[in-house]
Design a protein around this motif. Structure first.
Motif, PDB file in Angstrom:
ATOM      1  N   GLY A 140       0.765  -1.225   0.000  1.00  0.00           N
ATOM      2  CA  GLY A 140       0.000   0.000   0.000  1.00  0.00           C
ATOM      3  C   GLY A 140       0.799   1.280   0.000  1.00  0.00           C
ATOM      4  N   ARG A 141       2.116   1.171  -0.110  1.00  0.00           N
ATOM      5  CA  ARG A 141       2.945   2.381  -0.126  1.00  0.00           C
ATOM      6  C   ARG A 141       3.992   2.283  -1.225  1.00  0.00           C
ATOM      7  NH1 ARG A 141       1.774   5.565   4.267  1.00  0.00           N
ATOM      8  NH2 ARG A 141       0.886   4.540   6.102  1.00  0.00           N
ATOM      9  N   SER A 142       4.763   3.350  -1.384  1.00  0.00           N
ATOM     10  CA  SER A 142       5.760   3.405  -2.444  1.00  0.00           C
ATOM     11  C   SER A 142       6.910   2.446  -2.164  1.00  0.00           C
ATOM     12  CB  SER A 142       6.308   4.828  -2.593  1.00  0.00           C
ATOM     13  OG  SER A 142       5.281   5.727  -2.961  1.00  0.00           O
ATOM     14  N   VAL A 143       7.464   1.921  -3.233  1.00  0.00           N
ATOM     15  CA  VAL A 143       8.603   1.022  -3.129  1.00  0.00           C
ATOM     16  C   VAL A 143       9.816   1.704  -3.757  1.00  0.00           C
ATOM     17  CG1 VAL A 143       7.976  -0.132  -5.296  1.00  0.00           C
ATOM     18  CG2 VAL A 143       9.466  -1.292  -3.669  1.00  0.00           C
ATOM     19  N   LEU A 144      10.964   1.530  -3.149  1.00  0.00           N
ATOM     20  CA  LEU A 144      12.213   2.057  -3.681  1.00  0.00           C
ATOM     21  C   LEU A 144      12.882   0.959  -4.495  1.00  0.00           C
ATOM     22  CD1 LEU A 144      14.434   4.246  -3.810  1.00  0.00           C
ATOM     23  CD2 LEU A 144      15.375   3.292  -1.698  1.00  0.00           C
ATOM     24  N   VAL A 145      13.069   1.202  -5.796  1.00  0.00           N
ATOM     25  CA  VAL A 145      13.677   0.225  -6.692  1.00  0.00           C
ATOM     26  C   VAL A 145      15.154   0.555  -6.862  1.00  0.00           C
ATOM     27  CG1 VAL A 145      13.612  -0.778  -9.010  1.00  0.00           C
ATOM     28  CG2 VAL A 145      11.488  -0.076  -7.901  1.00  0.00           C
ATOM     29  N   MET A 146      16.015  -0.470  -6.805  1.00  0.00           N
ATOM     30  CA  MET A 146      17.456  -0.267  -6.906  1.00  0.00           C
ATOM     31  C   MET A 146      18.067  -1.323  -7.818  1.00  0.00           C
ATOM     32  SD  MET A 146      18.333   0.421  -2.898  1.00  0.00           S
ATOM     33  CE  MET A 146      17.764  -1.231  -2.509  1.00  0.00           C
ATOM     34  N   ILE A 147      19.224  -1.007  -8.361  1.00  0.00           N
ATOM     35  CA  ILE A 147      20.071  -1.976  -9.057  1.00  0.00           C
ATOM     36  C   ILE A 147      21.396  -2.002  -8.317  1.00  0.00           C
ATOM     37  CG2 ILE A 147      21.309  -2.531 -11.194  1.00  0.00           C
ATOM     38  CD1 ILE A 147      19.097  -1.151 -12.749  1.00  0.00           C
ATOM     39  N   ASP A 148      21.705  -3.107  -7.666  1.00  0.00           N
ATOM     40  CA  ASP A 148      22.915  -3.222  -6.846  1.00  0.00           C
ATOM     41  C   ASP A 148      23.030  -2.072  -5.853  1.00  0.00           C
ATOM     42  OD1 ASP A 148      23.607  -5.529  -8.138  1.00  0.00           O
ATOM     43  OD2 ASP A 148      25.094  -4.610  -9.458  1.00  0.00           O
TER      44      ASP A 148
ATOM     45  N   SER B  20      12.686   7.894  -8.120  1.00  0.00           N
ATOM     46  CA  SER B  20      12.921   9.282  -7.758  1.00  0.00           C
ATOM     47  C   SER B  20      11.728   9.795  -6.970  1.00  0.00           C
ATOM     48  CB  SER B  20      13.132  10.151  -9.000  1.00  0.00           C
ATOM     49  OG  SER B  20      13.335  11.492  -8.610  1.00  0.00           O
ATOM     50  N   PRO B  21      11.821   9.812  -5.647  1.00  0.00           N
ATOM     51  CA  PRO B  21      10.713  10.329  -4.841  1.00  0.00           C
ATOM     52  C   PRO B  21      10.373  11.779  -5.160  1.00  0.00           C
ATOM     53  CG  PRO B  21      12.300   9.134  -3.483  1.00  0.00           C
ATOM     54  CD  PRO B  21      12.936   9.316  -4.822  1.00  0.00           C
ATOM     55  N   LEU B  22      11.318  12.528  -5.738  1.00  0.00           N
ATOM     56  CA  LEU B  22      11.057  13.925  -6.069  1.00  0.00           C
ATOM     57  C   LEU B  22       9.959  14.070  -7.118  1.00  0.00           C
ATOM     58  CD1 LEU B  22      14.711  15.307  -6.246  1.00  0.00           C
ATOM     59  CD2 LEU B  22      13.018  15.796  -4.480  1.00  0.00           C
ATOM     60  N   ARG B  23       9.841  13.125  -8.065  1.00  0.00           N
ATOM     61  CA  ARG B  23       8.780  13.120  -9.073  1.00  0.00           C
ATOM     62  C   ARG B  23       8.575  11.673  -9.499  1.00  0.00           C
ATOM     63  NH1 ARG B  23       4.824  12.967 -12.178  1.00  0.00           N
ATOM     64  NH2 ARG B  23       4.216  12.286 -10.113  1.00  0.00           N
ATOM     65  N   ASN B  24       7.702  11.026  -8.786  1.00  0.00           N
ATOM     66  CA  ASN B  24       7.491   9.590  -8.958  1.00  0.00           C
ATOM     67  C   ASN B  24       6.659   9.331 -10.211  1.00  0.00           C
ATOM     68  OD1 ASN B  24       7.198   6.863  -8.709  1.00  0.00           O
ATOM     69  ND2 ASN B  24       6.026   6.923  -6.813  1.00  0.00           N
ATOM     70  N   GLY B  25       7.339   8.985 -11.304  1.00  0.00           N
ATOM     71  CA  GLY B  25       6.645   8.683 -12.547  1.00  0.00           C
ATOM     72  C   GLY B  25       6.097   7.274 -12.599  1.00  0.00           C
ATOM     73  N   GLU B  26       6.401   6.461 -11.597  1.00  0.00           N
ATOM     74  CA  GLU B  26       5.915   5.085 -11.474  1.00  0.00           C
ATOM     75  C   GLU B  26       6.243   4.253 -12.718  1.00  0.00           C
ATOM     76  OE1 GLU B  26       2.085   4.946  -8.786  1.00  0.00           O
ATOM     77  OE2 GLU B  26       1.904   6.656 -10.157  1.00  0.00           O
ATOM     78  N   VAL B  27       7.515   4.336 -13.127  1.00  0.00           N
ATOM     79  CA  VAL B  27       8.004   3.527 -14.242  1.00  0.00           C
ATOM     80  C   VAL B  27       9.311   2.825 -13.863  1.00  0.00           C
ATOM     81  CG1 VAL B  27       6.905   4.871 -16.076  1.00  0.00           C
ATOM     82  CG2 VAL B  27       9.131   5.581 -15.207  1.00  0.00           C
ATOM     83  N   ASP B  28       9.640   2.816 -12.573  1.00  0.00           N
ATOM     84  CA  ASP B  28      10.958   2.365 -12.141  1.00  0.00           C
ATOM     85  C   ASP B  28      11.125   0.851 -12.058  1.00  0.00           C
ATOM     86  OD1 ASP B  28       9.104   2.418 -10.126  1.00  0.00           O
ATOM     87  OD2 ASP B  28      10.334   3.524  -8.700  1.00  0.00           O
ATOM     88  N   LEU B  29      10.039   0.086 -12.000  1.00  0.00           N
ATOM     89  CA  LEU B  29      10.187  -1.369 -11.910  1.00  0.00           C
ATOM     90  C   LEU B  29      10.874  -1.940 -13.147  1.00  0.00           C
ATOM     91  CD1 LEU B  29       6.874  -2.661 -10.260  1.00  0.00           C
ATOM     92  CD2 LEU B  29       9.151  -2.507  -9.251  1.00  0.00           C
ATOM     93  N   ARG B  30      10.559  -1.372 -14.321  1.00  0.00           N
ATOM     94  CA  ARG B  30      11.191  -1.822 -15.564  1.00  0.00           C
ATOM     95  C   ARG B  30      12.458  -0.986 -15.799  1.00  0.00           C
ATOM     96  NH1 ARG B  30       9.072  -4.739 -19.422  1.00  0.00           N
ATOM     97  NH2 ARG B  30       9.775  -3.319 -21.055  1.00  0.00           N
ATOM     98  N   SER B  31      13.515  -1.327 -15.064  1.00  0.00           N
ATOM     99  CA  SER B  31      14.772  -0.589 -15.130  1.00  0.00           C
ATOM    100  C   SER B  31      15.924  -1.420 -15.661  1.00  0.00           C
ATOM    101  CB  SER B  31      15.147  -0.063 -13.732  1.00  0.00           C
ATOM    102  OG  SER B  31      14.222   0.884 -13.268  1.00  0.00           O
ATOM    103  N   ILE B  32      15.740  -2.737 -15.783  1.00  0.00           N
ATOM    104  CA  ILE B  32      16.811  -3.636 -16.195  1.00  0.00           C
ATOM    105  C   ILE B  32      16.171  -4.923 -16.697  1.00  0.00           C
ATOM    106  CG2 ILE B  32      17.075  -4.676 -13.889  1.00  0.00           C
ATOM    107  CD1 ILE B  32      20.110  -4.731 -14.385  1.00  0.00           C
ATOM    108  N   ASP B  33      16.844  -5.615 -17.613  1.00  0.00           N
ATOM    109  CA  ASP B  33      16.318  -6.883 -18.109  1.00  0.00           C
ATOM    110  C   ASP B  33      16.624  -7.986 -17.095  1.00  0.00           C
ATOM    111  OD1 ASP B  33      15.361  -8.097 -20.985  1.00  0.00           O
ATOM    112  OD2 ASP B  33      16.540  -9.548 -19.837  1.00  0.00           O
TER     113      ASP B  33
ATOM    114  N   THR C  51       6.738   6.046 -26.266  1.00  0.00           N
ATOM    115  CA  THR C  51       6.724   6.037 -24.806  1.00  0.00           C
ATOM    116  C   THR C  51       7.633   4.939 -24.263  1.00  0.00           C
ATOM    117  OG1 THR C  51       4.816   4.549 -24.754  1.00  0.00           O
ATOM    118  CG2 THR C  51       4.374   6.915 -24.761  1.00  0.00           C
ATOM    119  N   GLY C  52       8.004   5.095 -23.006  1.00  0.00           N
ATOM    120  CA  GLY C  52       8.840   4.100 -22.341  1.00  0.00           C
ATOM    121  C   GLY C  52      10.166   4.696 -21.925  1.00  0.00           C
ATOM    122  N   SER C  53      11.090   3.818 -21.562  1.00  0.00           N
ATOM    123  CA  SER C  53      12.411   4.249 -21.121  1.00  0.00           C
ATOM    124  C   SER C  53      13.301   4.507 -22.334  1.00  0.00           C
ATOM    125  CB  SER C  53      13.046   3.174 -20.230  1.00  0.00           C
ATOM    126  OG  SER C  53      14.373   3.529 -19.886  1.00  0.00           O
ATOM    127  N   LYS C  54      13.619   5.777 -22.571  1.00  0.00           N
ATOM    128  CA  LYS C  54      14.496   6.123 -23.689  1.00  0.00           C
ATOM    129  C   LYS C  54      15.926   5.715 -23.402  1.00  0.00           C
ATOM    130  CE  LYS C  54      15.760  10.061 -26.632  1.00  0.00           C
ATOM    131  NZ  LYS C  54      15.569  11.515 -26.862  1.00  0.00           N
TER     132      LYS C  54
END
Length: 713
Positions: A101-109, A115-128, A291-294
């Motif tokens: 029910g709350r925001s999740v912080l996504v990380m790679i290593d 980015s909590p400053l402007r959460n575009g909610e696209v961070d889960l798809r950050s790596i294959d 659209t998507g991750s450029k």
């Protein structure tokens, strides 16, 4: 001995959530390891899982491979494997797919992708997922890596070189497509990995390319193209090199590039929610930029030294992250014409952590971890044509920390820690964009005076675990999480002329968890419950008069429980199942205790059931059936127009089954076959139902196949 360098040592054990671990071995047998054998680094200092008095779910390499035989959509994989994770929507956006029910912080290593400053909610798809060794999920508020993890964190751990050969590798090829409406739905995927070790050096390099065809629903009709993963082109380039300076020191450098953009041949046709008609598309050129991750770039340098003075260990790392995520075109909304926004985010960080033993006397042992994190995050959300929607926000975050861990009589684990957040955000003068709805101005342009926003917070965590009896291993934890809570959204919707008058106060979350684990032979059961409270919320409330979403800053209380069981019935037959329940309310009157309004679907996911049957009839053949059941949720009344407000739509239940089979032809050749939505369920994903936006009222994908071959050498 070196500890894994995939994440930095333990900064401050996220005093976090209860819950659940589903780690499988990397052997052919799918029996789970005992907790004491599973080493996790989600705590930043690698520890065995039975020494963590909080909730951790581990997706091993084997688990990832099993899921990738069906789909490479990591949002779908997480939804199926992680209790407490909201269901996905098969899109490149993870709007509403939070954790408890709350925001999740996504990380790679350990590198923040969110980015909590402007959460575009696209961070889960950050790596294959092909370049991952495992995924570690901490559930519940935590401050282990800084602000943003009010619901928990997801750490994608990249792969390390294996074996002792100077050169080895793996080549994989897949063909995908729809089983209903095959025409134009066929896509493909190619992956190449090389690795090796020579002397003091080790390396790994990988490249992945995937092109999907059109996504079709259970009736063979085109799935609405808004953020769809159909007709999407994905690239991932990965490299890692390590150098063993001597027996006590190691240096490692990692780089990853990820791009995933939709190039659709269709323009959107909105759905009709009242009539149950789904969004679809008609042939035509899509307006704007794909659209998507450029592009998402991550660079990570790690230095580790063991056995320094007093047996102290040191880990120091530096990282850089840069990403550009592009959203769909908004027609008739902005002053000066149609507009398409994108979030630009650049992060630079330094981290230093020391770990020293405190005592080691017979049945008592302890250590202390201490250090500091420094992060500079520059985020903005302009329109693609250069107009400023969200001005540039320049954040500097400094956080010292310390945490102790003690073990008594080998069975009692006690942890406690503190972290002090010091955050400053600089914003220059800017002017908001005038917004319209149906030709009417709903938000006029306002010149806003910039300035500095400053936040400080002392965050505590404490936890205890008792492992004396395998049949009942209880744990309890208290943890706090902190987030600057989407400052950019507040700035772009400003109704005042000075940022000091805007409510940008940070969110502080208190999380309480109680659970236990039972292990007996091939059986493992875990039951966990939690309560999460905050005096200030960040709920997205839809205003039907303007057609805009506004942020509600009211007190919140979220609670729930999760149950998970796995059982090795036979040496070649494994069963597992989970159940997740979540509920949340807001105190809109701010009475200090009367939580009177349900949180909407964007925050609270409906109950979720998962199940898996894994059977190995032959030594080299494995078949799996995976089940996902999303239950119904109906908490809100319809408005005066006879429809639900945005984010408040009722969710009707649906049930999905996936099939996967793998056959090892010889030690170097593996064939896989996956079928997604095996029984061709005709359904709307949960987000399509509660979102109540005609352009996103799209059906889920119908039955589809994934046929692959992988050759190692």
């Amino acid at each position: 001995m070196y500890k894994p360098l995939t994440t930095m040592p333990l900064l401050f054990l996220a005093a976090s959530a209860f819950a659940q671990k589903q780690a499988t071995t990397e052997k052919d047998s799918l029996q789970q390891k005992h907790l004491g054998e599973v080493v996790v680094s989600a705590n930043r200092r690698p520890v065995t899982l039975d020494h963590v008095p909080s909730s951790v779910t581990i997706l091993s390499k084997k688990t990832l491979d099993n899921n990738m035989a069906v789909t490479t959509d990591v949002t779908d994989i997480l939804a199926r494997e992680v209790p407490g994770m909201a269901p996905g929507a098969q899109t490149n956006s993870n709007v509403g797919q939070g954790l408890r029910g709350r925001s999740v912080l996504v990380m790679i290593d350990g590198i923040p992708q969110s980015s909590p400053l402007r959460n575009g909610e696209v961070d889960l798809r950050s790596i294959d997922p092909a370049v991952l060794e495992r995924v570690e999920v901490l559930k519940g508020a935590t401050a282990i890596y800084g602000n943003g993890a009010t619901g928990g964190l997801i750490n994608y751990i990249t792969a390390n070189p294996t074996g002792d050969k100077p050169l080895s590798g793996k080549t994989s090829v897949n063909m995908t497509g729809g089983l209903v409406g095959l025409k134009n739905s066929v896509g493909g995927r190619f992956g190449q990995m090389l690795q090796g070790k020579s002397g003091k050096w080790e390396y790994m390099a990988s490249g992945v390319y995937e092109q999907t065809g059109e996504y079709k629903d259970a009736n063979g009709e085109l799935v609405g193209p808004n953020y769809s993963l159909g007709e999407t082109e994905t690239w991932n380039g990965y490299a890692k090199a390590g150098y063993h300076i001597n027996s006590r020191q190691k240096l490692q450098l990692m780089y990853n590039f990820f791009r995933s953009q939709q190039n659709s041949n269709y323009t959107l046709v909105n759905g009709d929610i009242a009539k149950g008609i789904p969004a679809t598309g008609v042939l035509g050129k899509t307006a704007g930029t794909p659209t998507g991750s450029k592009g998402n770039h991550n660079v990570h340098l790690v230095y580790q030294a063991d056995s320094l003075i007093g047996a102290t260990s040191l880990t120091a790392d530096a990282y850089f992250e840069s990403r550009d995520d592009i959203f769909y075109v908004s027609f008739g909304r902005f002053e000066g014409g149609d507009g398409q926004s994108h979030t630009l985010d650049k992060k630079k960080g330094l981290r230093l952590m020391l770990n020293s033993p405190l005592l080691n006397r017979g049945s008592f042992s302890g250590n202390i971890s201490y250090g500091a994190d420094l992060l500079n995050d520059i985020t903005s959300q302009p329109l693609v044509d250069g107009r400023v929607w969200v001005p540039e926000m320049n954040m500097l975050n400094y956080a010292p920390f310390a945490e102790t861990q003690f073990t008594f009589w080998d069975n009692i684990i006690l942890k406690a820690g503190v972290r002090v957040e010091n955050v400053g955000v600089k914003v220059k003068d800017y002017t908001t964009l005038q917004l319209t709805s149906g030709g009417t101005v709903v938000s006029p342009a306002i010149a806003v005076k910039g300035g500095d926003l400053n936040y400080t917070a002392k965050l505590f965590n404490a936890g205890i675990r008792y492992n004396r009896l395998p049949l009942f291993m209880p744990y309890f934890s208290f943890s706090q999480g902190f987030s600057v809570s989407d400052v950019g959204l507040a700035l772009r919707d400003s109704k005042v002329n000075d940022i000091r008058k805007i409510n940008t106060e940070a969110v502080l979350v208190n999380n309480y968890e109680l659970g236990f684990v039972t292990e007996h032979k091939g059986l493992r059961f875990e039951l966990s419950s939690f309560v999460s409270t905050s005096k200030l919320g960040a709920d997205m409330i839809f205003d039907p008069n303007t057609g805009l979403f506004n942020v509600s800053r009211t007190p919140e209380r979220i609670y729930g429980f999760e149950a998970a069981v796995s059982y090795s019935v036979l040496k070649n037959l494994d069963l597992s199942a989970t159940y997740s329940y979540l509920e949340g309310k807001a105190d809109t009157a701010k009475t200090g205790g009367s939580y009177n309004v349900y949180l909407n679907g964007r925050r609270i996911a409906p109950p979720k059931i998962t199940g898996t049957v894994a059977y190995r009839p032959l030594k080299d053949l494995e078949v799996r059936i995976q089940y996902l059941g999303v239950q119904g949720r109906d908490r809100f009344a319809k408005n005066a127009k006879g429809v639900y407000n945005g984010n408040e739509g009722a969710v009707k239940a649906y049930n999905l089954f996936n099939f996967a089979a793998s056959y090892k032809l010889n030690p170097k050749t593996m064939f896989t076959l996956g079928v997604e939505n095996l029984f061709n369920e005709d359904y709307f994903p949960a987000r399509s139902q509660w979102f109540m936006q005609p352009g996103f009222y799209a059906k889920g994908r119908g039955a589809s196949f994934n046929l692959g071959i992988a050759i190692t050498y």
